[in-house]
Write a protein that holds these residues in place. Sequence first.
Motif, PDB file in Angstrom:
ATOM      1  N   ARG A  32     -78.296  -4.225  18.944  1.00 33.53           N
ATOM      2  CA  ARG A  32     -78.239  -3.396  19.432  1.00 33.53           C
ATOM      3  C   ARG A  32     -78.106  -3.909  21.181  1.00 33.53           C
ATOM      4  N   THR A  43     -73.696   1.162  17.569  1.00 37.71           N
ATOM      5  CA  THR A  43     -74.180   2.515  17.147  1.00 37.71           C
ATOM      6  C   THR A  43     -74.734   2.205  15.321  1.00 37.71           C
ATOM      7  N   VAL A  44     -75.792   2.920  15.065  1.00 41.45           N
ATOM      8  CA  VAL A  44     -76.008   3.035  13.318  1.00 41.45           C
ATOM      9  C   VAL A  44     -74.757   2.999  12.511  1.00 41.45           C
ATOM     10  N   GLU A  45     -73.773   4.117  12.933  1.00 40.99           N
ATOM     11  CA  GLU A  45     -72.473   3.640  12.114  1.00 40.99           C
ATOM     12  C   GLU A  45     -71.304   2.279  12.225  1.00 40.99           C
ATOM     13  N   LEU A  46     -71.796   2.408  12.946  1.00 40.99           N
ATOM     14  CA  LEU A  46     -71.602  -0.061  13.226  1.00 40.99           C
ATOM     15  C   LEU A  46     -71.009  -0.870  12.594  1.00 40.99           C
ATOM     16  N   ASP A  48     -74.216  -0.496  10.459  1.00 40.46           N
ATOM     17  CA  ASP A  48     -73.555  -0.071   8.275  1.00 40.46           C
ATOM     18  C   ASP A  48     -72.071  -0.327   8.414  1.00 40.46           C
ATOM     19  N   GLN A  49     -70.766  -0.722   9.232  1.00 39.21           N
ATOM     20  CA  GLN A  49     -69.736  -1.045   8.463  1.00 39.21           C
ATOM     21  C   GLN A  49     -69.861  -2.032   8.345  1.00 39.21           C
TER      22      GLN A  49
END
Length: 199
Positions: A32, A43-46, A48-49
């Motif tokens: 980050r 982001t957290v979503e990114l 995880d991806q």
Amino acid sequence: MIINIDPNAKGLIFDLDGTISDTMPIHFVAWRNAAARYGIDFTVELFDQLAGIPLYPTVEKLNELFGTKIDPQEMGDAKEAEYEANMHLAQPIEPVVDIIKKYHGQLPMAVGTGGLKRLAKKSLELIGLDQYFDIIVAYEDVNNYKPHPETFLRCAEQMGVEPAACQVFEDGVLGMQAARTAGMMVTDVTKYYEVTTGK
């Protein structure tokens, strides 16, 4: 919660980050901060991806996603330096550590990680597990990283165990995909440590 070993398993393979050691929050903050310098909101979503993709290929992926031309080595090295400075904060994931200690000397075991070998060894050392693994297959050891099965197939080969008789412990979607493609048994460890780490 206790993780069970499949009765057909003749060799155990462990991912490292987020499987043996709860390093993922530290990796996330480092990514980050590194990405913020280039105007990217990591982001957290990114996170995880992209989990399971090695260091420099992650930056290449960010360039694809955001249309940027960031130097992978420059950003990757900055991220890794911050991670290394804070990796001593990572806690062992106890249900997985219990298996490693219980089956050490009974079944062959290996670590299959997308991380750099030097940091993988340091990570194991910090949680007192460096003596448990002779086999570590890391980023430098493969041509194709997860979700390609090469990391886990090399682990199996070095353990002298058929892929179908290997049980893989993973927390990442790409890693689980790699293990399935390799024809191995897969255990998702995340459900075992939600309770202890609040993940």
